[in-house]
Design a protein around this motif. Structure first.
Motif, PDB file in Angstrom:
ATOM      1  N   LYS A 119     -15.031  10.107  35.505  1.00  7.81           N
ATOM      2  CA  LYS A 119     -14.072  11.421  35.487  1.00  7.81           C
ATOM      3  C   LYS A 119     -13.752  11.745  36.789  1.00  7.81           C
ATOM      4  O   LYS A 119     -12.716  12.029  37.041  1.00  7.81           O
ATOM      5  N   GLY A 120     -14.600  11.505  37.765  1.00  9.53           N
ATOM      6  CA  GLY A 120     -13.936  11.879  39.233  1.00  9.53           C
ATOM      7  C   GLY A 120     -13.515  10.753  39.854  1.00  9.53           C
ATOM      8  O   GLY A 120     -12.815  11.120  40.883  1.00  9.53           O
ATOM      9  N   LEU A 121     -13.371   9.711  39.453  1.00  9.70           N
ATOM     10  CA  LEU A 121     -12.626   8.554  39.962  1.00  9.70           C
ATOM     11  C   LEU A 121     -11.114   8.718  40.254  1.00  9.70           C
ATOM     12  O   LEU A 121     -10.266   9.557  39.255  1.00  9.70           O
ATOM     13  N   PRO A 122     -10.636   8.621  41.427  1.00  7.66           N
ATOM     14  CA  PRO A 122      -8.931   8.816  41.554  1.00  7.66           C
ATOM     15  C   PRO A 122      -8.005   7.895  40.970  1.00  7.66           C
ATOM     16  O   PRO A 122      -8.566   6.809  40.691  1.00  7.66           O
ATOM     17  N   ILE A 123      -6.878   8.228  40.432  1.00 12.95           N
ATOM     18  CA  ILE A 123      -5.914   7.483  39.773  1.00 12.95           C
ATOM     19  C   ILE A 123      -4.629   7.910  40.175  1.00 12.95           C
ATOM     20  O   ILE A 123      -4.292   9.003  40.112  1.00 12.95           O
ATOM     21  N   PRO A 124      -3.655   6.903  41.079  1.00 17.70           N
ATOM     22  CA  PRO A 124      -2.268   7.235  41.187  1.00 17.70           C
ATOM     23  C   PRO A 124      -1.539   7.358  40.200  1.00 17.70           C
ATOM     24  O   PRO A 124      -1.660   6.346  39.175  1.00 17.70           O
ATOM     25  N   ILE A 125      -0.803   8.367  39.972  1.00 15.45           N
ATOM     26  CA  ILE A 125       0.219   8.349  38.596  1.00 15.45           C
ATOM     27  C   ILE A 125       1.538   8.270  39.277  1.00 15.45           C
ATOM     28  O   ILE A 125       2.020   8.961  40.237  1.00 15.45           O
ATOM     29  N   CYS A 126       2.581   7.820  38.308  1.00 14.64           N
ATOM     30  CA  CYS A 126       4.033   8.049  38.569  1.00 14.64           C
ATOM     31  C   CYS A 126       4.408   7.918  37.266  1.00 14.64           C
ATOM     32  O   CYS A 126       3.783   8.085  36.100  1.00 14.64           O
ATOM     33  N   SER A 127       5.714   7.961  37.099  1.00 14.64           N
ATOM     34  CA  SER A 127       6.625   8.037  35.842  1.00 14.64           C
ATOM     35  C   SER A 127       6.304   6.817  34.866  1.00 14.64           C
ATOM     36  O   SER A 127       5.837   5.874  35.516  1.00 14.64           O
ATOM     37  N   GLU A 128       6.418   7.127  33.571  1.00 15.67           N
ATOM     38  CA  GLU A 128       6.227   6.120  32.526  1.00 15.67           C
ATOM     39  C   GLU A 128       7.051   5.101  32.793  1.00 15.67           C
ATOM     40  O   GLU A 128       6.556   3.819  32.569  1.00 15.67           O
ATOM     41  N   ALA A 129       8.222   5.202  33.212  1.00 14.38           N
ATOM     42  CA  ALA A 129       9.186   4.012  33.497  1.00 14.38           C
ATOM     43  C   ALA A 129       8.762   3.104  34.556  1.00 14.38           C
ATOM     44  O   ALA A 129       8.828   1.810  34.463  1.00 14.38           O
ATOM     45  N   GLU A 130       8.340   3.746  35.582  1.00 16.95           N
ATOM     46  CA  GLU A 130       7.766   3.072  36.688  1.00 16.95           C
ATOM     47  C   GLU A 130       6.358   2.403  36.358  1.00 16.95           C
ATOM     48  O   GLU A 130       5.922   1.227  36.940  1.00 16.95           O
ATOM     49  N   GLN A 131       5.530   3.147  35.893  1.00 13.78           N
ATOM     50  CA  GLN A 131       4.390   2.434  35.275  1.00 13.78           C
ATOM     51  C   GLN A 131       4.423   1.132  34.374  1.00 13.78           C
ATOM     52  O   GLN A 131       4.055   0.121  34.615  1.00 13.78           O
ATOM     53  N   THR A 132       5.691   1.124  33.319  1.00 15.10           N
ATOM     54  CA  THR A 132       5.951   0.213  32.573  1.00 15.10           C
ATOM     55  C   THR A 132       6.402  -0.994  33.541  1.00 15.10           C
ATOM     56  O   THR A 132       6.143  -1.885  33.323  1.00 15.10           O
ATOM     57  N   GLU A 133       7.245  -0.600  34.316  1.00 16.12           N
ATOM     58  CA  GLU A 133       7.917  -1.884  35.223  1.00 16.12           C
ATOM     59  C   GLU A 133       6.822  -2.298  36.095  1.00 16.12           C
ATOM     60  O   GLU A 133       6.987  -3.732  36.222  1.00 16.12           O
TER      61      GLU A 133
END
Length: 471
Positions: free
Chosen positions: A380-394
């Motif tokens: 649960k405490g692991l970090p994850i970078p988040i970006c927009s869904e469109a950028e994740q998809t690409e």
């Protein structure tokens, strides 16, 4: 053997060795390893046609003396006859005086008739391997009887032709060895390249130039302080915790009482989950209540994270579940992550496989008694970078494309390596059919050489056997 060129002959392997050094296996029980003892070779220490000298174990001088019949000289050829049959290596000078175990036999080529190199090449040839297969005994632990080895047929050419054959084989296999060595580096380079792709992806390099839509920082669980050394993200990205963007849960604990439960369901174990790969040939079943089943039922898009392993680089290996086995549950040593809609499962998968994700996993893992472990709270405490869904998809699309390209290279390299192995076997097959080098009518035929050796042996004075003195 039929079809041999003129001047060749066929003899048994027993006749092709020195009369005072018959083909023989070695020590039955070498005992505990001795720091200053006599080295001995096991088949496991024969790798790529060479003896791994630094890996050898040692027996006591007393045991070695009892097995002096199988003592080694430089130039002896070793053949594995138990387990992995057919490993061949030549004894180097450093190992003279050493010994072997009962899983190998010693073949000391008769110098007047053949050479060490010619003998070793023959034992690696398709002709020898066919004879191994015909004489092979046992299934769980394959083995060859010594008498069958001694009875093997060896095609012998005139001595000058043997030297030409050995020179030609060494020239051709030397080139293939160099090619094989280069190809053997490719799997390691492929993994390094994949890591470079993932590192570039989560620096935003693969989607540079895309319009970055800002995304709000995620709430929920905080990032574990041990993994808080986070890189600067591209504009529009934000750090979150895995627990902040998904549900993290454990699985079923296996115990004897579950066998009697009426509801038996398929469930995944650690053995089924590898890095970006599920191996589903062997799916176990476990008993559970309906409430447990509903709590641990896997759904398409879930991530499965391995909780513990003896190797730090295997802990946290992760794969995406796509409902390959409907109605499947999972054991407690696999931690499930069910992501919110804001994060694509494959985006999270690639992050956890990337250098940054791996560093975070290893930073929060516990280590005790040689076992490295995660827990639900640590995931649960692991970090994850988040970006927009469109950028994740690409980004996922570009990672897949790059991986597909590099895996094709890896597949081509694997095919090339198999081709080289077949070419080497083809060279050896031709060599022992007399098709690799031209014959010279001026060479003394092998049959004449054999007749002379047999005649010399028949007329040589018999060695007198000593009589033991009375005590």
């Amino acid at each position: 053997m039929n079809g041999l060129p003129q001047g060749w002959a066929t003899i048994s392997l027993a006749e092709a060795v020195e009369p005072d050094a018959p083909i023989i296996y070695g020590i039955l029980q070498p005992g505990p390893d001795q720091k200053e003892g006599v080295p001995y070779v096991r088949p496991t220490e024969i790798v790529n046609d060479a003896i791994q000298l630094t890996e050898l174990r040692r027996t006591t001088p007393e045991i070695a003396k009892r097995y002096s019949r199988s003592s080694l000289d430089a130039g002896d050829v070793l053949l594995s006859i138990v387990g992995t049959i057919g490993k061949v290596a030549t004894v180097p000078e450093d190992l003279a005086g050493g010994n072997i175990t009962q899983s190998s036999c010693r073949v000391r080529a008769r110098r007047a008739l053949t050479s060490t190199a010619f003998m070793a090449h023959f034992l690696r040839s398709p002709s020898a391997r066919r004879q191994f297969d015909e004489a092979r005994l046992g299934t769980a632990v394959p083995r060859l009887n010594l008498e069958d080895v001694r009875a093997m047929e060896l095609p012998v050419s005139p001595l000058p032709e043997q030297r030409r054959i050995v020179a030609k084989i060494d020239s051709l296999t030397g080139k293939s060895k160099r090619a094989r060595d280069h190809l053997d580096h490719i799997p390691r380079l492929v993994e390094k390249y994949k890591q470079a792709i993932l590192a570039a992806a989560f620096r935003g390099d693969l989607t540079r130039g895309m319009e970055h839509n800002g995304i709000a920082a995620q709430g929920g669980d905080r990032i574990d302080a041990r993994a808080s050394q986070l890189d600067e993200l591209p504009i529009g990205w934000a750090w979150a915790s895995i627990g902040g963007v998904g549900q993290v849960t454990g699985g079923l604990t296996k115990n004897a009482a579950r066998k009697s439960l009426p509801k038996q369901v398929p469930y995944l174990r650690v053995a089924n989950v590898y890095a970006n790969q599920l191996r589903l040939a062997d799916i176990a079943h476990v008993g559970c209540t309906e409430a447990e089943y509903q709590r641990t039922l896997l759904r398409a898009g879930d991530l499965l994270v391995v909780e513990g392993n003896g190797s730090i680089d295997q802990i946290g290996r992760v794969a995406v579940w796509n409902d390959e086995v409907p109605g499947c549950s999972h054991q407690n040593h696999l931690i499930r992550v069910s992501l919110d809609r804001a994060v694509l499962p494959e985006f999270a998968l690639y992050w956890l496989m990337s250098p940054g994700g791996r560093a975070a996993i290893e930073a929060v893992a516990s280590s005790s008694s040689g076992l490295h472990t995660l827990s639900i709270s640590k995931v649960k405490g692991l970090p994850i970078p988040i970006c927009s869904e469109a950028e994740q998809t690409e980004l996922v699309r570009r990672i897949k494309s790059a991986f597909a390209w590099v895996e094709r290279l890896s597949s081509d390299a694997s095919s090339s390596r198999k081709l080289i192995d077949r070419l080497d076997q083809s060279v050896l097959a031709k060599a022992f059919k007399g098709e690799l080098v031209p014959q010279d009518p001026a060479d003394e035929p092998a049959s004449a050489l054999l007749d002379r050796i047999r005649s010399e042996r028949a007329t040589a004075p018999k060695a007198k056997r000593g009589r033991k003195k009375a005590a």
